[in-house]
Design a protein around this motif. Structure first.
Motif, PDB file in Angstrom:
ATOM      1  N   TRP A 105       0.834  -1.204   0.000  1.00 22.58           N
ATOM      2  CA  TRP A 105       0.000   0.000   0.000  1.00 22.58           C
ATOM      3  C   TRP A 105       0.865   1.249   0.000  1.00 22.58           C
ATOM      4  CZ3 TRP A 105      -0.835   4.261   3.113  1.00 22.58           C
ATOM      5  CH2 TRP A 105      -1.971   5.020   2.818  1.00 22.58           C
ATOM      6  N   TYR A 106       1.890   1.258   0.818  1.00 24.35           N
ATOM      7  CA  TYR A 106       2.779   2.417   0.845  1.00 24.35           C
ATOM      8  C   TYR A 106       3.483   2.606  -0.497  1.00 24.35           C
ATOM      9  CZ  TYR A 106       2.321   3.900   5.683  1.00 24.35           C
ATOM     10  OH  TYR A 106       1.832   4.419   6.850  1.00 24.35           O
ATOM     11  N   ARG A 107       3.857   1.501  -1.122  1.00 16.76           N
ATOM     12  CA  ARG A 107       4.565   1.607  -2.401  1.00 16.76           C
ATOM     13  C   ARG A 107       3.639   2.075  -3.521  1.00 16.76           C
ATOM     14  NH1 ARG A 107       5.084  -0.632  -7.023  1.00 16.76           N
ATOM     15  NH2 ARG A 107       3.490  -2.190  -6.546  1.00 16.76           N
ATOM     16  N   ALA A 108       2.441   1.489  -3.609  1.00 18.43           N
ATOM     17  CA  ALA A 108       1.569   1.736  -4.751  1.00 18.43           C
ATOM     18  C   ALA A 108       0.597   2.892  -4.543  1.00 18.43           C
ATOM     19  CB  ALA A 108       0.780   0.463  -5.084  1.00 18.43           C
ATOM     20  N   GLU A 109       0.115   3.072  -3.308  1.00 17.18           N
ATOM     21  CA  GLU A 109      -0.927   4.068  -3.051  1.00 17.18           C
ATOM     22  C   GLU A 109      -0.382   5.319  -2.371  1.00 17.18           C
ATOM     23  OE1 GLU A 109      -3.987   3.855  -4.157  1.00 17.18           O
ATOM     24  OE2 GLU A 109      -3.647   1.864  -5.021  1.00 17.18           O
ATOM     25  N   SER A 166       2.461   6.596  -2.187  1.00 14.66           N
ATOM     26  CA  SER A 166       3.410   7.395  -2.955  1.00 14.66           C
ATOM     27  C   SER A 166       2.725   8.463  -3.787  1.00 14.66           C
ATOM     28  CB  SER A 166       4.231   6.480  -3.870  1.00 14.66           C
ATOM     29  OG  SER A 166       3.385   5.786  -4.766  1.00 14.66           O
ATOM     30  N   ARG A 167       1.402   8.374  -3.941  1.00 15.77           N
ATOM     31  CA  ARG A 167       0.665   9.357  -4.743  1.00 15.77           C
ATOM     32  C   ARG A 167       0.318  10.610  -3.948  1.00 15.77           C
ATOM     33  NH1 ARG A 167      -4.464   6.952  -7.148  1.00 15.77           N
ATOM     34  NH2 ARG A 167      -4.712   6.108  -5.059  1.00 15.77           N
ATOM     35  N   PHE A 168       0.477  10.564  -2.623  1.00 11.88           N
ATOM     36  CA  PHE A 168       0.169  11.737  -1.809  1.00 11.88           C
ATOM     37  C   PHE A 168       1.340  12.711  -1.905  1.00 11.88           C
ATOM     38  CE2 PHE A 168      -2.422   8.427   0.184  1.00 11.88           C
ATOM     39  CZ  PHE A 168      -3.657   9.053   0.238  1.00 11.88           C
ATOM     40  N   LYS A 169       1.188  13.741  -2.679  1.00 15.56           N
ATOM     41  CA  LYS A 169       2.308  14.633  -2.966  1.00 15.56           C
ATOM     42  C   LYS A 169       2.293  15.908  -2.131  1.00 15.56           C
ATOM     43  CE  LYS A 169       3.905  11.992  -6.225  1.00 15.56           C
ATOM     44  NZ  LYS A 169       5.115  11.201  -6.001  1.00 15.56           N
ATOM     45  N   ARG A 185       3.866   8.982   3.046  1.00 16.23           N
ATOM     46  CA  ARG A 185       4.966   8.766   2.114  1.00 16.23           C
ATOM     47  C   ARG A 185       6.173   8.179   2.826  1.00 16.23           C
ATOM     48  NH1 ARG A 185       4.952  14.788   0.119  1.00 16.23           N
ATOM     49  NH2 ARG A 185       7.192  14.411   0.065  1.00 16.23           N
TER      50      ARG A 185
END
Length: 284
Positions: A55-59, A61-64, A71
């Protein structure tokens, strides 16, 4: 999960129906399963051990912007949003209700975690174990800062008090007292006798955290500290816990008056030194 568990316990107390106690036990079992080895909890429990990292890798990482805690994961527990405190308080209530021996050990491990993670001056970090490698967006790693944000420290103190009342371990009450002593020490100067969301351990000054959390004094955390000070006054009868309150109330009045004079809306943050309101606005 802790809140739903409390609802089940409320229902059981009102009806004595065993189905509600069984549901409350399943909530406790879920929390015990998700307890970190050091005794606290992360933001969520994934029943697939590989799922968290995925989840941390795929999802995540989209929180910018603005949610940097999603992240950065290193197998840590967090005090943010009262996550660890809420889980511990539920286990405490469930054990007090049932006295089932299987839940005493995870409860003690959770309460001991609050003691272990506490700084010598009584503060708590946002995460534990401590790490210092999450510099982001031009800001330092905030996860080890002395943290009041989102009621984290206040929830820790109240959980320790409840643990002392149930188990009688004096370490928990002493840790709670140190937590409140830190809050007294962290109060801002005259004219800004309020509290910040987090403090730099090197300077004891209000510090920035996530990109939407600049350094400054804040109304919400200040109100929470006042409530906690009042609670400790009622517990102990010591007026030392009331001495910080008048200065904080004077600051509330000051920011209300000055924002009206500036013809600006109330702010979440007020700049250290100038007391000017600080507004966080996303422009991209």
């Amino acid at each position: 999960t802790p809140e739903v568990g409390h609802v089940y316990l409320d229902a059981h107390e009102a009806t004595r129906e065993p189905v509600f106690l069984d549901a409350a036990r399943r909530a406790a079992d879920a929390l015990v399963y998700g307890q970190r080895p050091e005794g606290g909890w992360h933001y969520f429990i994934d029943f697939d051990p590989r799922g968290t990292e995925e989840w941390y890798r795929a999802e995540a990482s989209r929180f910018k912007w603005g949610y940097e805690e999603y992240r950065h994961y290193y197998g840590n527990a967090t005090f943010d949003d009262g996550n660890t405190a809420a889980a511990a308080r539920y286990l405490l209530r469930f054990y007090a209700t049932t006295l089932e021996a299987a839940y005493r050990e995870p409860l003690v491990r959770a309460l001991d975690f609050f003691v272990k993670a506490q700084y010598p001056n009584g503060a708590w970090p946002q995460r534990y174990p401590l790490r210092f490698d999450f510099a982001h967006d031009g800001l330092p790693d905030y996860t080890s800062f002395y943290t009041l944000n989102d009621g984290a420290a206040a929830a820790n103190v109240l959980t320790l008090v409840a643990g002392y009342e149930l188990l009688g371990d004096g370490r928990y009450l002493e840790a709670a007292r140190r937590g409140v002593d830190f809050m007294i020490a962290a109060q801002g100067p005259e004219g800004q006798a309020a509290w910040a969301e987090q403090y730099d351990p090197k300077t004891m000054e209000p510090a920035a955290a996530r990109t939407h959390e600049p350094a400054g004094f804040v109304v919400r955390e200040s109100a929470e500290v006042i409530q906690l000070l009042q609670t400790f006054y009622l517990m102990t009868g010591s007026r030392r816990y009331l001495r910080p309150v008048p200065g904080a109330l004077a600051w509330f009045e000051r920011v209300n008056r000055e924002t009206v004079e500036l013809k600006r809306p109330p702010a979440r943050y007020y700049q250290s030194g100038t007391n000017l309101p600080v507004y966080v606005i996303r422009t991209d």
